[in-house]
Design an enzyme around this catalytic site. Sequence first.
Site, PDB file in Angstrom:
ATOM      1  CG  ASP A   1     -39.485  61.351 -56.347  1.00 33.72           C
ATOM      2  OD1 ASP A   1     -39.668  60.417 -55.541  1.00 33.72           O
ATOM      3  OD2 ASP A   1     -39.017  62.470 -55.999  1.00 33.72           O
TER       4      ASP A   1
ATOM      5  CB  VAL B   1     -44.297  60.087 -48.303  1.00 32.06           C
ATOM      6  CG1 VAL B   1     -45.813  60.171 -48.474  1.00 32.06           C
ATOM      7  CG2 VAL B   1     -43.637  61.407 -48.724  1.00 32.06           C
TER       8      VAL B   1
ATOM      9  CG  HIS C   1     -43.813  55.916 -51.686  1.00 30.17           C
ATOM     10  ND1 HIS C   1     -44.153  56.154 -50.376  1.00 30.17           N
ATOM     11  CD2 HIS C   1     -42.502  56.223 -51.801  1.00 30.17           C
ATOM     12  CE1 HIS C   1     -43.087  56.597 -49.716  1.00 30.17           C
ATOM     13  NE2 HIS C   1     -42.069  56.637 -50.554  1.00 30.17           N
TER      14      HIS C   1
ATOM     15  CG  HIS D   1     -38.824  55.087 -54.622  1.00 26.55           C
ATOM     16  ND1 HIS D   1     -38.562  56.440 -54.679  1.00 26.55           N
ATOM     17  CD2 HIS D   1     -39.153  54.831 -53.328  1.00 26.55           C
ATOM     18  CE1 HIS D   1     -38.720  56.976 -53.478  1.00 26.55           C
ATOM     19  NE2 HIS D   1     -39.077  56.022 -52.635  1.00 26.55           N
TER      20      HIS D   1
HETATM   21  P1  AMP Z   1     -39.501  57.941 -49.479  1.00 25.80           P
HETATM   22  O1  AMP Z   1     -38.278  58.706 -49.027  1.00 25.80           O
HETATM   23  O2  AMP Z   1     -39.219  56.524 -49.867  1.00 25.80           O
HETATM   24  O3  AMP Z   1     -40.628  58.066 -48.464  1.00 25.80           O
HETATM   25  O4  AMP Z   1     -39.982  58.626 -50.819  1.00 25.80           O
HETATM   26  C1  AMP Z   1     -40.810  59.761 -50.844  1.00 25.80           C
HETATM   27  C2  AMP Z   1     -40.630  60.379 -52.187  1.00 25.80           C
HETATM   28  O5  AMP Z   1     -41.666  61.304 -52.414  1.00 25.80           O
HETATM   29  C3  AMP Z   1     -39.304  61.164 -52.329  1.00 25.80           C
HETATM   30  O6  AMP Z   1     -38.513  60.580 -53.363  1.00 25.80           O
HETATM   31  C4  AMP Z   1     -39.762  62.576 -52.656  1.00 25.80           C
HETATM   32  O7  AMP Z   1     -38.924  63.227 -53.585  1.00 25.80           O
HETATM   33  C5  AMP Z   1     -41.159  62.340 -53.208  1.00 25.80           C
HETATM   34  N1  AMP Z   1     -42.054  63.469 -53.096  1.00 25.80           N
HETATM   35  C6  AMP Z   1     -42.251  64.254 -52.017  1.00 25.80           C
HETATM   36  N2  AMP Z   1     -43.168  65.215 -52.291  1.00 25.80           N
HETATM   37  C7  AMP Z   1     -43.558  65.002 -53.577  1.00 25.80           C
HETATM   38  C8  AMP Z   1     -44.477  65.660 -54.454  1.00 25.80           C
HETATM   39  N3  AMP Z   1     -45.183  66.733 -54.065  1.00 25.80           N
HETATM   40  N4  AMP Z   1     -44.621  65.188 -55.717  1.00 25.80           N
HETATM   41  C9  AMP Z   1     -43.901  64.123 -56.135  1.00 25.80           C
HETATM   42  N5  AMP Z   1     -43.020  63.454 -55.350  1.00 25.80           N
HETATM   43  C10 AMP Z   1     -42.853  63.895 -54.095  1.00 25.80           C
END
Ligand code: AMP
Length: 116
Positions: free
Chosen positions: A33, A98, A102, A104
């Site tokens: 992340d 996003v 995914h 975590h």
């Molecule tokens: P969520 O809030 O559950 O949708 O998690 C989305 C995650 O994607 C967050 O923890 C962000 O920090 C992570 N994220 C966003 N952009 C990127 C990126 N370019 N590379 C890696 N992680 C990312």
Amino acid sequence: MDTSDDCLFCRFTTGDLAPDVVAESELSLAFRDINPQAPTHVLVIPRRHVPNAVALARADAGEIADLFDLAGKVADAEGLGGHYRTVFNTGSGAQQTVFHAHLHVLGGREFTWPPG
Ligand code: AMP
Ligand code: ZN
């Protein structure tokens, strides 16, 4: 495999953009992340574009099983000793930002319960 043109994580699975990959399988990809909330914070995503975990389970139960299998391998490789948290946020009200499913994988620190 189904992908979406305007999805950041699909750009990772197609190779258009390169995240910090830690593990992969035929069906799933694991990468760090960009804004880690723990010493280990890895996201495990299906190569298929679906918006959330339930949609993934309904599309193909084997793919969500593969996702957890890869998460377990990452946790072991990171030396978490069987102590880690796995989280799917679903919907903006639960802080999903996003909309490509995914998982975590968080570890390497103490956690509280309830999560807040
Ligand atoms: P969520 O809030 O559950 O949708 O998690 C989305 C995650 O994607 C967050 O923890 C962000 O920090 C992570 N994220 C966003 N952009 C990127 C990126 N370019 N590379 C890696 N992680 C990312
Ligand atoms: Zn996607």
